[in-house]
Motif scaffolding. Structure first.
Motif, PDB file in Angstrom:
ATOM      1  N   LEU A  37       0.825  -1.204   0.000  1.00  0.00           N
ATOM      2  CA  LEU A  37       0.000   0.000   0.000  1.00  0.00           C
ATOM      3  C   LEU A  37       0.859   1.253   0.000  1.00  0.00           C
ATOM      4  O   LEU A  37       1.932   1.285   0.597  1.00  0.00           O
ATOM      5  CB  LEU A  37      -0.900   0.026   1.233  1.00  0.00           C
ATOM      6  N   THR A  38       0.352   2.285  -0.655  1.00  0.00           N
ATOM      7  CA  THR A  38       0.900   3.629  -0.521  1.00  0.00           C
ATOM      8  C   THR A  38      -0.101   4.411   0.315  1.00  0.00           C
ATOM      9  O   THR A  38      -1.285   4.493  -0.037  1.00  0.00           O
ATOM     10  CB  THR A  38       1.074   4.301  -1.894  1.00  0.00           C
ATOM     11  N   VAL A  39       0.362   4.942   1.431  1.00  0.00           N
ATOM     12  CA  VAL A  39      -0.521   5.634   2.369  1.00  0.00           C
ATOM     13  C   VAL A  39      -0.311   7.136   2.254  1.00  0.00           C
ATOM     14  O   VAL A  39       0.821   7.619   2.236  1.00  0.00           O
ATOM     15  CB  VAL A  39      -0.256   5.159   3.814  1.00  0.00           C
ATOM     16  N   GLU A  40      -1.423   7.858   2.148  1.00  0.00           N
ATOM     17  CA  GLU A  40      -1.386   9.319   2.098  1.00  0.00           C
ATOM     18  C   GLU A  40      -2.403   9.873   3.083  1.00  0.00           C
ATOM     19  O   GLU A  40      -3.570   9.464   3.063  1.00  0.00           O
ATOM     20  CB  GLU A  40      -1.698   9.817   0.680  1.00  0.00           C
ATOM     21  N   ASN A  41      -1.964  10.771   3.946  1.00  0.00           N
ATOM     22  CA  ASN A  41      -2.839  11.398   4.947  1.00  0.00           C
ATOM     23  C   ASN A  41      -3.588  10.365   5.789  1.00  0.00           C
ATOM     24  O   ASN A  41      -4.770  10.520   6.101  1.00  0.00           O
ATOM     25  CB  ASN A  41      -3.836  12.345   4.272  1.00  0.00           C
ATOM     26  N   GLY A  42      -2.889   9.287   6.130  1.00  0.00           N
ATOM     27  CA  GLY A  42      -3.458   8.279   7.018  1.00  0.00           C
ATOM     28  C   GLY A  42      -4.402   7.286   6.368  1.00  0.00           C
ATOM     29  O   GLY A  42      -4.975   6.435   7.053  1.00  0.00           O
ATOM     30  N   LYS A  43      -4.584   7.379   5.042  1.00  0.00           N
ATOM     31  CA  LYS A  43      -5.475   6.460   4.324  1.00  0.00           C
ATOM     32  C   LYS A  43      -4.712   5.759   3.206  1.00  0.00           C
ATOM     33  O   LYS A  43      -3.780   6.323   2.627  1.00  0.00           O
ATOM     34  CB  LYS A  43      -6.665   7.219   3.709  1.00  0.00           C
ATOM     35  N   ALA A  44      -5.127   4.537   2.898  1.00  0.00           N
ATOM     36  CA  ALA A  44      -4.521   3.813   1.778  1.00  0.00           C
ATOM     37  C   ALA A  44      -4.958   4.474   0.479  1.00  0.00           C
ATOM     38  O   ALA A  44      -6.150   4.541   0.178  1.00  0.00           O
ATOM     39  CB  ALA A  44      -4.946   2.352   1.806  1.00  0.00           C
ATOM     40  N   ALA A  45      -3.994   4.985  -0.280  1.00  0.00           N
ATOM     41  CA  ALA A  45      -4.303   5.697  -1.525  1.00  0.00           C
ATOM     42  C   ALA A  45      -4.114   4.813  -2.750  1.00  0.00           C
ATOM     43  O   ALA A  45      -4.851   4.932  -3.728  1.00  0.00           O
ATOM     44  CB  ALA A  45      -3.427   6.943  -1.644  1.00  0.00           C
ATOM     45  N   TYR A  46      -3.117   3.938  -2.699  1.00  0.00           N
ATOM     46  CA  TYR A  46      -2.828   3.039  -3.815  1.00  0.00           C
ATOM     47  C   TYR A  46      -2.505   1.658  -3.265  1.00  0.00           C
ATOM     48  O   TYR A  46      -1.944   1.532  -2.178  1.00  0.00           O
ATOM     49  CB  TYR A  46      -1.636   3.538  -4.644  1.00  0.00           C
ATOM     50  N   ALA A  47      -2.844   0.634  -4.046  1.00  0.00           N
ATOM     51  CA  ALA A  47      -2.546  -0.738  -3.639  1.00  0.00           C
ATOM     52  C   ALA A  47      -2.002  -1.510  -4.830  1.00  0.00           C
ATOM     53  O   ALA A  47      -2.547  -1.435  -5.930  1.00  0.00           O
ATOM     54  CB  ALA A  47      -3.797  -1.416  -3.096  1.00  0.00           C
TER      55      ALA A  47
END
Length: 200
Positions: free
Chosen positions: A106-116
């Motif tokens: 996962l790529t996490v941005e601002n505490g949320k998973a943005a990309y998987a």
């Protein structure tokens, strides 16, 4: 029943968290929620469940109520849900599927998973493992008859069976009729997903 609807590149499913919810008949629920006129509308239902061998388990049912083994787009959404809902707060996680354990980054941005990104493993080309009712080591560039017309196809499994058809004039194909003809062809005992590809 609480649910979340998500899609990966347009491949949309209804997701249910079995850490919190209970479904007595997932097959029936998949048929009901998937109906695009009287249900929620989706390609199927994916349940996110506990696992003894991975961070969580993906249970996937198609819109017609049949159980599926694996969906690359679906599992990426499972990973996002698992991260965002604190089921597995990991940027590298494992998910159990009917076709084995898959790893997702996962790529996490601002505490949320943005990309998987999912590691689907090696392509399976052996006919008996896809499965395709054919002899030989592979089923590549083979001609089959579908709806009284010859098609050159290549079959592969990435956890579930696929039939790839390279063709021309793809916009003229009647996919509503042709798709089921491929799906239920006697060569494919577990049915098959079919992709029509035109090189441009």
């Amino acid at each position: 029943m609480k649910f979340t609807k998500m899609h990966g590149t347009g491949n949309d499913y209804v997701y249910v968290n079995l850490f919190e919810e209970t479904i007595s008949d997932i097959s029936d629920a998949a048929i009901r929620v998937s109906d695009r006129h009287f249900g929620i509308g989706s390609d199927g239902l994916i349940a996110i469940a506990p696992s003894d061998v991975a961070d969580c388990r993906m249970i996937m049912y198609n819109a017609d109520g049949t159980e599926g083994a694996m969906c690359g787009n679906g599992i990426r959404c499972v990973a996002k849900y698992a991260y965002d809902h604190d089921i597995a707060k990991k940027e590298h996680m494992t998910i159990e599927t009917k076709s084995g354990i898959k790893t997702i980054d996962l790529t996490v941005e601002n505490g949320k998973a943005a990309y998987a990104k999912v590691n689907m493993g090696k392509a399976i080309l052996a006919p008996k493992e896809i499965p395709v009712k054919a002899e030989g080591d592979t089923f590549i560039s083979q001609e089959i008859m579908v709806a009284d017309k010859p098609y050159t196809v290549t079959c592969v499994s990435m956890g579930n069976p696929h039939c790839v058809v390279f063709t021309e004039g793809i916009d003229t194909l009647d996919l509503e009729k042709l798709g089921p003809e491929f799906e239920h062809h006697p060569l494919f005992p577990d049915r098959i997903n079919t992709e029509f590809v035109e090189v441009i």
